[in-house]
Design a protein around this motif. Structure first.
Motif, mmCIF file in Angstrom:
data_model
loop_
_atom_site.group_PDB
_atom_site.id
_atom_site.type_symbol
_atom_site.label_atom_id
_atom_site.label_comp_id
_atom_site.label_asym_id
_atom_site.label_seq_id
_atom_site.Cartn_x
_atom_site.Cartn_y
_atom_site.Cartn_z
ATOM 1 N N TYR A 82 0.835 -1.206 0.000
ATOM 2 C CA TYR A 82 0.000 0.000 0.000
ATOM 3 C C TYR A 82 0.873 1.260 0.000
ATOM 4 C CZ TYR A 82 -3.187 3.598 1.680
ATOM 5 O OH TYR A 82 -3.898 4.759 1.830
ATOM 6 N N VAL A 83 1.894 1.278 0.841
ATOM 7 C CA VAL A 83 2.793 2.442 0.892
ATOM 8 C C VAL A 83 3.514 2.613 -0.445
ATOM 9 C CG1 VAL A 83 4.869 3.367 1.996
ATOM 10 C CG2 VAL A 83 3.070 2.360 3.391
ATOM 11 N N ALA A 84 3.944 1.508 -1.037
ATOM 12 C CA ALA A 84 4.619 1.589 -2.337
ATOM 13 C C ALA A 84 3.676 2.145 -3.400
ATOM 14 C CB ALA A 84 5.126 0.213 -2.751
ATOM 15 N N SER A 85 2.407 1.759 -3.340
ATOM 16 C CA SER A 85 1.459 2.275 -4.337
ATOM 17 C C SER A 85 1.199 3.770 -4.132
ATOM 18 C CB SER A 85 0.149 1.489 -4.298
ATOM 19 O OG SER A 85 -0.543 1.723 -3.088
ATOM 20 N N LEU A 86 1.296 4.249 -2.898
ATOM 21 C CA LEU A 86 1.146 5.688 -2.662
ATOM 22 C C LEU A 86 2.315 6.467 -3.258
ATOM 23 C CD1 LEU A 86 -0.163 5.828 1.018
ATOM 24 C CD2 LEU A 86 -1.455 6.247 -1.073
ATOM 25 N N PHE A 87 3.514 5.909 -3.171
ATOM 26 C CA PHE A 87 4.687 6.589 -3.724
ATOM 27 C C PHE A 87 4.642 6.652 -5.242
ATOM 28 C CE2 PHE A 87 6.883 5.685 0.388
ATOM 29 C CZ PHE A 87 7.138 7.000 0.702
ATOM 30 N N GLU A 88 3.895 5.743 -5.883
ATOM 31 C CA GLU A 88 3.797 5.773 -7.335
ATOM 32 C C GLU A 88 3.034 6.991 -7.826
ATOM 33 O OE1 GLU A 88 2.146 2.077 -8.581
ATOM 34 O OE2 GLU A 88 3.944 0.945 -8.055
ATOM 35 N N MET A 89 2.260 7.638 -6.939
ATOM 36 C CA MET A 89 1.505 8.824 -7.342
ATOM 37 C C MET A 89 2.382 10.073 -7.412
ATOM 38 S SD MET A 89 -2.254 8.549 -5.644
ATOM 39 C CE MET A 89 -1.807 8.205 -3.971
ATOM 40 N N LEU A 90 3.571 10.018 -6.860
ATOM 41 C CA LEU A 90 4.465 11.177 -6.891
ATOM 42 C C LEU A 90 5.010 11.382 -8.298
ATOM 43 C CD1 LEU A 90 6.458 10.550 -3.605
ATOM 44 C CD2 LEU A 90 4.637 12.209 -3.979
ATOM 45 N N PRO A 91 5.331 12.612 -8.652
ATOM 46 C CA PRO A 91 5.898 12.842 -9.992
ATOM 47 C C PRO A 91 7.300 12.246 -10.084
ATOM 48 C CG PRO A 91 5.905 14.865 -8.710
ATOM 49 C CD PRO A 91 5.154 13.850 -7.905
ATOM 50 N N GLU A 92 7.691 11.950 -11.308
ATOM 51 C CA GLU A 92 9.031 11.421 -11.542
ATOM 52 C C GLU A 92 10.011 12.588 -11.598
ATOM 53 O OE1 GLU A 92 9.430 8.777 -14.836
ATOM 54 O OE2 GLU A 92 7.490 7.849 -14.420
ATOM 55 N N LEU A 93 11.042 12.521 -10.791
ATOM 56 C CA LEU A 93 12.055 13.575 -10.761
ATOM 57 C C LEU A 93 13.333 13.057 -11.396
ATOM 58 C CD1 LEU A 93 11.575 14.767 -7.075
ATOM 59 C CD2 LEU A 93 10.714 15.865 -9.130
ATOM 60 N N THR A 94 13.905 13.879 -12.260
ATOM 61 C CA THR A 94 15.193 13.538 -12.851
ATOM 62 C C THR A 94 16.100 14.755 -12.765
ATOM 63 O OG1 THR A 94 14.428 14.186 -15.053
ATOM 64 C CG2 THR A 94 14.253 11.859 -14.484
ATOM 65 N N GLY A 95 17.362 14.493 -12.647
ATOM 66 C CA GLY A 95 18.336 15.570 -12.586
ATOM 67 C C GLY A 95 19.565 15.208 -13.381
ATOM 68 N N PHE A 139 4.863 14.813 -14.468
ATOM 69 C CA PHE A 139 3.645 14.439 -13.765
ATOM 70 C C PHE A 139 2.577 14.136 -14.809
ATOM 71 C CE2 PHE A 139 -0.171 15.320 -11.233
ATOM 72 C CZ PHE A 139 0.115 14.566 -10.121
ATOM 73 N N GLY A 140 2.305 12.846 -15.015
ATOM 74 C CA GLY A 140 1.304 12.458 -16.003
ATOM 75 C C GLY A 140 -0.043 12.223 -15.348
ATOM 76 N N LEU A 141 -1.079 12.793 -15.908
ATOM 77 C CA LEU A 141 -2.416 12.636 -15.337
ATOM 78 C C LEU A 141 -2.902 11.196 -15.428
ATOM 79 C CD1 LEU A 141 -4.182 15.888 -16.557
ATOM 80 C CD2 LEU A 141 -3.361 15.346 -14.275
ATOM 81 N N VAL A 142 -2.614 10.532 -16.519
ATOM 82 C CA VAL A 142 -3.045 9.139 -16.658
ATOM 83 C C VAL A 142 -2.305 8.264 -15.644
ATOM 84 C CG1 VAL A 142 -3.108 7.165 -18.214
ATOM 85 C CG2 VAL A 142 -3.662 9.437 -19.084
ATOM 86 N N ASP A 143 -0.991 8.487 -15.526
ATOM 87 C CA ASP A 143 -0.215 7.722 -14.546
ATOM 88 C C ASP A 143 -0.711 7.991 -13.135
ATOM 89 O OD1 ASP A 143 1.317 6.676 -16.558
ATOM 90 O OD2 ASP A 143 2.924 8.155 -16.339
ATOM 91 N N PHE A 144 -1.019 9.242 -12.835
ATOM 92 C CA PHE A 144 -1.525 9.572 -11.508
ATOM 93 C C PHE A 144 -2.856 8.877 -11.263
ATOM 94 C CE2 PHE A 144 -4.174 12.141 -8.692
ATOM 95 C CZ PHE A 144 -3.374 12.169 -7.563
ATOM 96 N N GLY A 145 -3.740 8.889 -12.261
ATOM 97 C CA GLY A 145 -5.041 8.238 -12.100
ATOM 98 C C GLY A 145 -4.903 6.752 -11.865
ATOM 99 N N MET A 146 -4.029 6.102 -12.620
ATOM 100 C CA MET A 146 -3.823 4.656 -12.425
ATOM 101 C C MET A 146 -3.186 4.378 -11.076
ATOM 102 S SD MET A 146 -5.130 3.005 -14.856
ATOM 103 C CE MET A 146 -4.448 1.410 -14.490
#
Length: 167
Positions: A82-95, A139-146
């Motif tokens: 469950y915690v891992a699935s919550l972290f999937e909602m965060l945007p992907e950060l790259t540097g 931050f993808g809306l489709v990815d966030f929704g899924m």
């Protein structure tokens, strides 16, 4: 040729000797773990003549019930999922960091066509060393929704797992 054969033979012997030592090491370690396990089992043994109360029987049964321990382990796994699935909602950060340097300047001059003389002083179009630092957040809306949908499913699994353990 002889040197190569000697070297290969010595290498093979060293590997086999290492494997033999490792096998003995692991066998001794496994035997020690078995001894430790049986020692803990004898410590957990109930002394003869011990009389249990109803509460004592229930506590002993709950403490030693393997199915209950398995359900609690499944519950922990569900919580982590469950915690891992919550972290999937965060945007992907790259540097990225880029440091470029060259050994000469990129310069240009201007020559007058009629006279053939240099009309402007030489100029540089870029520096010798360039450093860039870049951070991006996607931050993808489709990815966030899924991810949100998956998190809700995991939350339901956690509740189900807790109910199974309670029963």
């Amino acid at each position: 040729m002889k040197f190569t054969k000697t070297l290969l033979t010595a290498g093979a012997a060293a590997i086999l000797a290492g494997c033999q030592n490792s096998a003995d090491f692991f066998e001794n370690k496994r035997l020690q773990e078995v001894r430790d396990y049986f020692d803990t089992q004898t410590e957990r043994a109930i002394p003869q003549g011990h009389v249990f109360s109803l509460e004592g029987c229930i506590n002993h049964a709950l403490a030693n019930n393997l199915e209950l321990k398995l359900e609690k382990a499944k519950e922990k796994i569900q919580n982590h999922s469950y915690v891992a699935s919550l972290f999937e909602m965060l945007p992907e950060l790259t540097g990225s960091w880029d440091d470029t340097e060259r050994n000469n300047y990129n310069a240009s001059t201007s020559i007058n066509v009629e006279t053939g003389l240099e009309s402007l002083a030489p100029s540089r179009s870029s520096e010798r060393r360039t450093q860039t630092l870049k951070f991006e957040a996607a931050f993808g809306l489709v990815d966030f929704g899924m991810s949100y949908y998956n998190a809700k499913q995991e939350e339901g699994r956690v509740v189900f797992s807790k109910e199974q353990t309670r029963r």
